[in-house]
Design a protein around this motif. Structure first.
Motif, PDB file in Angstrom:
ATOM      1  N   ALA A  18       0.815  -1.220   0.000  1.00  0.00           N
ATOM      2  CA  ALA A  18       0.000   0.000   0.000  1.00  0.00           C
ATOM      3  C   ALA A  18       0.844   1.265   0.000  1.00  0.00           C
ATOM      4  CB  ALA A  18      -0.935  -0.001   1.206  1.00  0.00           C
ATOM      5  N   MET A  19       2.175   1.110  -0.040  1.00  0.00           N
ATOM      6  CA  MET A  19       3.118   2.233  -0.046  1.00  0.00           C
ATOM      7  C   MET A  19       2.957   3.096   1.202  1.00  0.00           C
ATOM      8  SD  MET A  19       3.333   3.171  -4.143  1.00  0.00           S
ATOM      9  CE  MET A  19       1.580   3.466  -4.398  1.00  0.00           C
ATOM     10  N   LYS A  20       2.899   2.402   2.349  1.00  0.00           N
ATOM     11  CA  LYS A  20       2.813   3.068   3.642  1.00  0.00           C
ATOM     12  C   LYS A  20       3.957   2.606   4.535  1.00  0.00           C
ATOM     13  CE  LYS A  20      -2.240   3.522   3.484  1.00  0.00           C
ATOM     14  NZ  LYS A  20      -3.530   3.180   4.149  1.00  0.00           N
ATOM     15  N   THR A  21       4.172   3.344   5.639  1.00  0.00           N
ATOM     16  CA  THR A  21       5.256   3.016   6.551  1.00  0.00           C
ATOM     17  C   THR A  21       4.734   2.884   7.975  1.00  0.00           C
ATOM     18  OG1 THR A  21       5.758   5.364   6.837  1.00  0.00           O
ATOM     19  CG2 THR A  21       7.011   4.179   5.157  1.00  0.00           C
ATOM     20  N   LYS A  22       5.625   2.481   8.870  1.00  0.00           N
ATOM     21  CA  LYS A  22       5.330   2.356  10.294  1.00  0.00           C
ATOM     22  C   LYS A  22       6.340   3.212  11.071  1.00  0.00           C
ATOM     23  CE  LYS A  22       8.311  -1.695  10.508  1.00  0.00           C
ATOM     24  NZ  LYS A  22       9.465  -0.893  10.907  1.00  0.00           N
ATOM     25  N   PRO A  23       6.030   3.606  12.295  1.00  0.00           N
ATOM     26  CA  PRO A  23       6.986   4.413  13.066  1.00  0.00           C
ATOM     27  C   PRO A  23       8.221   3.612  13.462  1.00  0.00           C
ATOM     28  CG  PRO A  23       4.762   4.555  13.988  1.00  0.00           C
ATOM     29  CD  PRO A  23       4.750   3.429  13.007  1.00  0.00           C
ATOM     30  N   VAL A  24       9.372   4.261  13.462  1.00  0.00           N
ATOM     31  CA  VAL A  24      10.585   3.696  14.037  1.00  0.00           C
ATOM     32  C   VAL A  24      10.626   4.113  15.502  1.00  0.00           C
ATOM     33  CG1 VAL A  24      13.108   3.700  14.024  1.00  0.00           C
ATOM     34  CG2 VAL A  24      11.840   3.719  11.857  1.00  0.00           C
ATOM     35  N   ARG A  25      10.673   3.144  16.401  1.00  0.00           N
ATOM     36  CA  ARG A  25      10.709   3.428  17.848  1.00  0.00           C
ATOM     37  C   ARG A  25      12.170   3.606  18.252  1.00  0.00           C
ATOM     38  NH1 ARG A  25       5.168   4.030  17.968  1.00  0.00           N
ATOM     39  NH2 ARG A  25       4.131   2.133  17.231  1.00  0.00           N
TER      40      ARG A  25
END
Length: 682
Positions: free
Chosen positions: A657-664
């Protein structure tokens, strides 16, 4: 006579005895997995962190780590059979292990060796706890194995393996070189506060790698009390972040291709083939024989003997045209891990440049950004200082010692752009002479022609100029949208090839006329809903790879294949272009040499299975005040091998979906997102 393989085994056993890691390492480190399975390594010391990282990587993909070890030991044929022979021969030909044995203790700083040896000790501990997963002949793994991996792998990124192949098999390579293809590679972009709508500094980390194997990205976060705090991409079997960020700065890596290797034709003594002419005198080759163990289909093994020879220039190969020696950037160098460790720990631009000035890494472009608003581009390479007035683009005479270069260009003189007035830099595997806006670009006349700097442009490079380069006030949303650009530029090779498909008269063939009309109306976008993209992309790929074939024949062939598998010549691109992982099977946008890069290979059902391209992607931002935040995505998940893991493909839907997630990255950001907290061995 004892073979080199026997000597190598003895050296590794001696190294293992000297590399026993303190048992306290496991007590000094915790592995915290977030909801995506990404390991966050928290440790007192850098060595303990490496111990924890190795354990986490082994949990997720021990098989690939083992393959990487066998590969750099020159023993891949024991696993892969004949397919591994060339790899093993090149390990010996480049004297990887002779270099490691001579230089490991002498050239690597004690702190670096300590980290590498702790990493290796953890792999050995994991193997002891999981003996059913261990390949015969693997143990012990040592810090020297890690040094050998970077020593062997580093020069391959600028194409050294291809130089050897072309020299070993000139006829086969002549055919291959006559088949142009769309460029593959990586993207890196950095935007300074002056070009951002909100005054932020932004960095895109977007290397294109295989989806699986020893060069597939692994994501991790490391934090120690000794100042090692990074988030980014690691390779299986390696303890140092290769690209990503720390709290202060970050960088993206893309492959470059300057001329960093030379082939010398030697004159061999007709009365004694063991001698070659140098400066009017006969000089003896250094030579010995090695044994390569090759797995057979029945599970048994054959042993192949190969002669390894060297001249004053470097490794020697013989083919039906003569005897040749190869001299290359990175020859005899094992300190790549040393430089990456220094880059990981750099706290500002000066320290990062000091790490780069070590001049150890053989090649690779670097696109840089930091909390102070600095941006830069480095067309890095260990550029040989060659004799002027000599044509270095082809085979060089091997009978003159004045042509055997030894010095390399210092870091300050290699191609680089820092803080241009335009406020942005980029690279997409293209020429260093187009790295920002035109007024700030480097000028070819400022550099010696002996450097062999590349002059090519990729579609992704054109699109960088047409998106990031055309926008003087880039918002956060636009920065990400441009990364997921789906368009072939009108200046691209694909667009030029399309003109050939519209040049013939199809009036007497309704099917061809319909195909021609479909291609004419295509907007050159690889959107999953496009009905022209399958015919266009698949036809042009074939046309570029086999330019001698008539365009109409190639078009008809593609039409027939699409009808066979999809019942029509215009299925949607999403029906054709897929990412497949276990039970996950999803459509993906993008394609070859698209900024949203996907490189696929046909499955039996005619769908393209993505195998390389966009893998680990990271967006890094330092706001106006210098506060850092980042997001990332992996094409599969943290469990790069374990199909039973919930993290085998949990990131794939987001990736598609060309989305990302946060880097903790910080403890505060990680709080509330720890799913598992444990020590190695628990």
């Amino acid at each position: 006579m004892r073979t080199i393989l026997t000597a190598m085994a003895a050296a590794m056993l001696m190294g293992a005895a000297a590399e026993a890691a303190p048992s306290t390492y496991a007590d000094e480190v915790r592995i915290r997995r977030d909801e995506w399975g990404v390991p966050h390594i928290r440790a007192k010391s850098d060595a303990a962190a490496a111990y924890g990282l190795a354990w986490a990587q082994a949990e997720d993909d021990f098989a690939t780590i083992q393959e990487a070890v066998f590969q750099s030991r020159g023993r891949l044929a024991e696993l892969k059979g004949p397919a591994g022979i060339e790899n093993d021969y090149l390990v010996h030909l480049q004297d990887v292990w002779g270099t490691v044995r001579r230089r490991y203790a002498r050239d690597l700083a004690p702190a670096t060796r300590k980290v590498m040896e702790a990493y290796a000790a953890s792999l050995n501990a994991y193997a002891a706890k999981h003996p059913d997963k261990v390949l015969p002949g693997l143990l012990p793994i040592t810090g020297q194995d890690l040094a050998a991996a970077t020593t062997f792998r580093g020069p391959s990124f600028y194409g050294l393996d291809d130089v050897f192949r072309r020299t070993l098999r000139p006829q086969a390579q002549k055919l291959a070189l006559a088949e142009p293809k769309l460029e593959t590679g990586s993207n890196g972009v950095a935007v300074a506060p002056s070009r951002s709508a909100d005054g932020a500094t932004r960095l895109l980390v977007n290397s294109h790698q295989p989806f699986t194997g020893p060069l597939a990205w692994y994501e991790a976060v490391i934090q120690t009390d000794e100042g090692w705090h990074v988030a980014g991409g690691f390779f299986p079997g390696g303890p140092f972040m290769l690209h990503g960020h720390n709290a202060h700065l970050g960088w993206a890596s893309t492959v470059n291709n300057p001329d960093l290797a030379d082939v010398f034709q030697l004159t061999v003594n007709p009365a004694n083939r063991e001698e070659y002419r140098l400066d009017g005198a006969w000089k003896r080759f250094e030579s010995h024989w090695v044994e390569i163990k090759v797995k057979r289909a029945d599970g048994g093994f054959d042993v192949m003997r190969k002669e390894i020879a060297r001249s004053a220039h470097g490794p020697v190969v013989r083919n039906d045209r003569g005897v040749f020696a190869i001299r290359y950037a990175g020859m005899g160098e094992i300190r790549q891990n040393e430089q990456y460790f220094a880059m990981n720990k750099a706290r500002n631009l000066s320290e990062w440049k000091a790490a780069m000035a070590m001049g150890v890494l053989p090649s690779i472009n670097y696109v840089y950004g930091d909390a102070k608003g600095n941006v830069g581009y480095v067309h890095n390479g260990r550029y040989p200082v060659r004799k002027e007035g000599v044509d270095w683009s082809g085979v060089v005479p091997g009978d003159r010692s004045d042509l055997i270069w030894n010095a390399q260009l210092p870091f300050a003189k290699i191609p680089q752009v820092w803080n241009p007035k335009s406020g942005w830099v980029f690279n997409a595997n293209n020429t260093p002479f187009q790295a920002t806006s035109e007024a700030d670009d480097l000028k070819p006349g400022a550099f010696s022609k002996t450097l062999g700097l590349q002059t090519n442009m990729t579609n992704r490079a054109w699109r960088a100029l047409e998106t990031y380069g055309a926008d003087t006030s880039i918002t956060a949303e636009e920065f990400e949208a441009y990364k997921y650009d789906l368009t072939f530029s009108s200046r691209s090779d694909l667009a030029k090839a399309l003109t050939l498909l519209g040049a013939f008269n199809a009036k007497d063939d309704p099917d061809l006329a319909a195909a021609q009309a479909l291609l004419k109306d295509w907007d050159r976008r690889t959107h999953r809903d496009s009905r022209a993209a399958p015919l266009a992309v698949l036809t042009v790929l074939k046309l570029l790879q086999t330019p001698a074939r008539p365009p109409v024949a190639v078009l008809k062939e593609t039409m027939a294949e699409l009808r066979t598998h999809f019942g029509r010549i215009d299925p949607t691109w999403g029906e054709v272009n897929r990412i497949r992982r276990g039970k996950v099977d999803l459509p993906v946008d993008g394609g070859p040499d698209i900024f949203r890069a996907i490189y696929g290979r046909p499955d039996p059902d005619g769908r393209l299975r993505g195998l390389a391209g966009d893998t680990f992607i990271m967006f890094v931002t330092w706001d106006r005040a210098g506060a850092m935040s980042s997001t990332s995505i992996h094409q599969f998940g943290s469990a790069t091998l374990d199909e039973a893991s919930p993290h085998f493909a949990d990131q794939t839907p987001l990736f598609a979906a060309m989305k990302t997630k946060p880097v903790r990255f910080t403890e505060e950001q990680l709080k509330g997102h720890i799913v598992r907290d444990y020590r190695p061995g628990e």
